[in-house]
Design an enzyme around this catalytic site. Structure first.
Site, mmCIF file in Angstrom:
data_model
loop_
_atom_site.group_PDB
_atom_site.id
_atom_site.type_symbol
_atom_site.label_atom_id
_atom_site.label_comp_id
_atom_site.label_asym_id
_atom_site.label_seq_id
_atom_site.Cartn_x
_atom_site.Cartn_y
_atom_site.Cartn_z
ATOM 1 N N GLU A 6 0.865 -1.181 0.000
ATOM 2 C CA GLU A 6 0.000 0.000 0.000
ATOM 3 C C GLU A 6 0.893 1.218 0.000
ATOM 4 O O GLU A 6 1.886 1.246 0.717
ATOM 5 C CB GLU A 6 -0.835 0.064 1.287
ATOM 6 C CG GLU A 6 -1.857 -1.003 1.427
ATOM 7 C CD GLU A 6 -1.991 -1.454 2.880
ATOM 8 O OE1 GLU A 6 -1.448 -0.788 3.781
ATOM 9 O OE2 GLU A 6 -2.616 -2.497 3.096
ATOM 10 N N TYR A 39 8.224 2.336 -7.405
ATOM 11 C CA TYR A 39 7.502 1.075 -7.593
ATOM 12 C C TYR A 39 7.166 0.831 -9.070
ATOM 13 O O TYR A 39 7.224 -0.302 -9.546
ATOM 14 C CB TYR A 39 6.229 1.063 -6.751
ATOM 15 C CG TYR A 39 6.475 1.044 -5.259
ATOM 16 C CD1 TYR A 39 7.392 0.168 -4.687
ATOM 17 C CD2 TYR A 39 5.779 1.898 -4.409
ATOM 18 C CE1 TYR A 39 7.624 0.154 -3.323
ATOM 19 C CE2 TYR A 39 5.996 1.889 -3.039
ATOM 20 C CZ TYR A 39 6.924 1.009 -2.504
ATOM 21 O OH TYR A 39 7.151 0.992 -1.151
#
Ligand code: COA
Length: 146
Positions: free
Chosen positions: A106, A118
């Site tokens: 998350e 990411y």
């Protein structure tokens, strides 16, 4: 620079890095102590050490086919040198070795740096949870196939 499992002597440095990197919700030192001691089932704590100094850490858990990256952080002065990439590689290797098929995490939708990191690492968005964090920020759920 080496990536290795965290030891008790690393806890203060990890706690400092938590406070610097996650001022809204740092992991408390007591929780870190338990994690490093292996008392939190399925949780692994890794550190990146450079010249004897802890400059980054990652905390992950693996439950059957799903691994979760709970934390990854690098000290401000050491960013953009590939350290988080090295920590993530070690997390992936550990998770794959334990039989995980995907790595979830998350991230705050406002955390542009982490989102860029990411994305570069190959994570894809699979969900959003609006007002997930205490301050009302939306969470983006990302997944990486292992
Ligand atoms: C996100 C974080 C862990 C990245 O650590 P890092 O060691 O700087 O990352 P790396 O050097 O391995 O970055 C690899 C690539 O990711 C991308 N990237 C990383 N940080 C980025 C940023 N702030 N902005 C844009 N792209 C970024 C780049 O493509 C980078 O490659 P490059 O430097 O050759 O351009 C670090 O910024 C951090 O600790 N942030 C605070 C804590 C945090 O938000 N953690 C994630 C919570 S979900």
């Amino acid at each position: 620079m080496v990536v290795r499992p965290a030891r008790a002597a690393d806890i203060d440095a990890i706690a400092d890095l938590e406070a610097e990197s996650f001022p809204q919700d740092p992991w408390p030192a007591g929780y870190l102590t338990e994690a490093v001691a292996g008392l939190l089932h399925s949780v692994v704590v890794l550190v990146a050490e450079d010249a004897g100094v802890v400059v980054g850490h990652a905390i992950a858990s693996v439950v059957y086919e799903i691994a979760e990256l709970q934390r990854i952080a690098v000290t401000r002065q050491q960013r953009r040198r590939g350290l988080a990439g090295a920590l993530l590689s070690a997390v992936r290797e550990d998770a794959r070795g334990k039989g995980a098929e995907r790595l979830l995490l998350e991230v705050r939708e406002t955390n542009a740096g982490a989102l860029a990191f990411y994305e570069r690492a190959g994570f894809v968005e699979i969900d959003r949870r609006s007002r997930y964090y205490r301050d009302g920020t939306t969470a983006i759920i990302l997944q990486l196939s292992l």
